[in-house]
Scaffold this motif. Sequence first.
Motif, PDB file in Angstrom:
ATOM      1  N   LEU A 230       0.845  -1.184   0.000  1.00 51.31           N
ATOM      2  CA  LEU A 230       0.000   0.000   0.000  1.00 51.31           C
ATOM      3  C   LEU A 230       0.885   1.242   0.000  1.00 51.31           C
ATOM      4  N   VAL A 231       0.598   2.164  -0.899  1.00 54.18           N
ATOM      5  CA  VAL A 231       1.368   3.405  -0.984  1.00 54.18           C
ATOM      6  C   VAL A 231       0.407   4.567  -1.162  1.00 54.18           C
ATOM      7  N   TRP A 239      -2.991   3.721  -3.160  1.00 52.80           N
ATOM      8  CA  TRP A 239      -2.745   2.796  -4.247  1.00 52.80           C
ATOM      9  C   TRP A 239      -2.346   1.434  -3.711  1.00 52.80           C
ATOM     10  N   LEU A 240      -2.720   0.420  -4.451  1.00 55.20           N
ATOM     11  CA  LEU A 240      -2.244  -0.936  -4.188  1.00 55.20           C
ATOM     12  C   LEU A 240      -1.262  -1.319  -5.286  1.00 55.20           C
ATOM     13  N   VAL A 241      -0.066  -1.717  -4.871  1.00 55.73           N
ATOM     14  CA  VAL A 241       0.914  -2.258  -5.819  1.00 55.73           C
ATOM     15  C   VAL A 241       0.895  -3.766  -5.656  1.00 55.73           C
ATOM     16  N   LYS A 242       0.459  -4.466  -6.690  1.00 61.69           N
ATOM     17  CA  LYS A 242       0.341  -5.936  -6.657  1.00 61.69           C
ATOM     18  C   LYS A 242       1.483  -6.546  -7.460  1.00 61.69           C
ATOM     19  N   PHE A 257       4.249  -6.293 -12.211  1.00 55.28           N
ATOM     20  CA  PHE A 257       3.644  -5.410 -11.220  1.00 55.28           C
ATOM     21  C   PHE A 257       2.375  -4.796 -11.810  1.00 55.28           C
ATOM     22  N   GLN A 258       1.350  -4.671 -10.978  1.00 53.52           N
ATOM     23  CA  GLN A 258       0.151  -3.932 -11.346  1.00 53.52           C
ATOM     24  C   GLN A 258      -0.106  -2.885 -10.262  1.00 53.52           C
ATOM     25  N   VAL A 259      -0.501  -1.700 -10.685  1.00 55.05           N
ATOM     26  CA  VAL A 259      -0.799  -0.628  -9.732  1.00 55.05           C
ATOM     27  C   VAL A 259      -2.257  -0.235  -9.902  1.00 55.05           C
ATOM     28  N   CYS A 260      -2.992  -0.234  -8.777  1.00 62.05           N
ATOM     29  CA  CYS A 260      -4.414   0.084  -8.808  1.00 62.05           C
ATOM     30  C   CYS A 260      -4.715   1.195  -7.812  1.00 62.05           C
ATOM     31  N   VAL A 275      -9.206   0.610  -9.535  1.00 63.12           N
ATOM     32  CA  VAL A 275      -9.046   1.043 -10.920  1.00 63.12           C
ATOM     33  C   VAL A 275      -7.587   0.858 -11.305  1.00 63.12           C
ATOM     34  N   LYS A 276      -7.342   0.013 -12.283  1.00 63.88           N
ATOM     35  CA  LYS A 276      -5.970  -0.237 -12.731  1.00 63.88           C
ATOM     36  C   LYS A 276      -5.410   0.989 -13.429  1.00 63.88           C
ATOM     37  N   LEU A 277      -4.199   1.392 -13.036  1.00 59.60           N
ATOM     38  CA  LEU A 277      -3.567   2.579 -13.607  1.00 59.60           C
ATOM     39  C   LEU A 277      -2.685   2.201 -14.790  1.00 59.60           C
ATOM     40  N   GLU A 278      -2.732   3.035 -15.804  1.00 60.31           N
ATOM     41  CA  GLU A 278      -1.876   2.834 -16.979  1.00 60.31           C
ATOM     42  C   GLU A 278      -0.622   3.694 -16.899  1.00 60.31           C
ATOM     43  N   SER A 279      -0.636   4.699 -15.988  1.00 64.59           N
ATOM     44  CA  SER A 279       0.506   5.590 -15.842  1.00 64.59           C
ATOM     45  C   SER A 279       0.629   6.005 -14.390  1.00 64.59           C
TER      46      SER A 279
END
Length: 291
Positions: A230-231, A239-242, A257-260, A275-279
Amino acid sequence: MEPDWENLEALALGLILDKLEERIDHVWFGAVCKNWRSIAKFNHQNQQFRTHVLPMLMIPRTNICLYSIPAKRMYAFKFPIINYKITCCGNSHGWLALEDRNHVVTILNPFKNVAHISLPPLNNAYKSSCYVVKKVTLSADPIIRPNDYVVLAIHKSSSLAFIKAGQTCWTYYIRNCLFFMDVMFYKDLVYGVSHCRGIVSFNLDLDDPYGVTIIPTNNVVFHGTFKGYLVKSLEGDLWLVKRDLSFEYNNYYTICFQVCKLEFDAQSGKVKQMVKLESLGDNVLFVGENT
């Protein structure tokens, strides 16, 4: 005429300060002369400087060093505690959390002239001679709120322990199917990443130190082998970094890595969706076992 650098106007000096990206540059700026030092001190007291700069990394060598990422340079640093039988188990609000072999957690601020805070030993249920704390985080800065902060720890068993300022023992929160990888204080609640339950949120009832209310999160659950972090973004979002993992040849390997971004219900505080982030925008993420 030679320029009178010492007596430059405050506006010009403030503009120079604003261009300096590293905190160490601010120190050197203030060392030029009395006038420059007064301007630097005034700007810092009034928070008139960049708040979002790249952190300096603490490198555990023979002597603790600080590493500047932009300058690619090491700086010698006199660490307040000289004891190599300790491990760093977190940092929060400018404070470091250290655990010794007796499982005593000490929190200290290496850049402030304030006393260390020694907390009671944590329960060593496994009678391990190694360290038992995975992560420590604080609800608030003990300098600003000396009587109103909470220390939250993830135990090696992946359960939670917490203690309020002034208390003499830890409270342990152990519940089946809640094994935590990460936790964070965010907007008066505690959010955690659980192996089995996904994202969960807690309300710590400090009037009743044994009262912990779990808030449902609309079934935000994950599958597969992963680690979650969690960040908090620069914009103030959670944000969640998976980190998806694969287990091969007795080792874990990172697949991707996926960031949501977590979106919340305004009234209940529970997570509505991810919500998955693209940037990442202007954000730079540092993830690991601590903070």
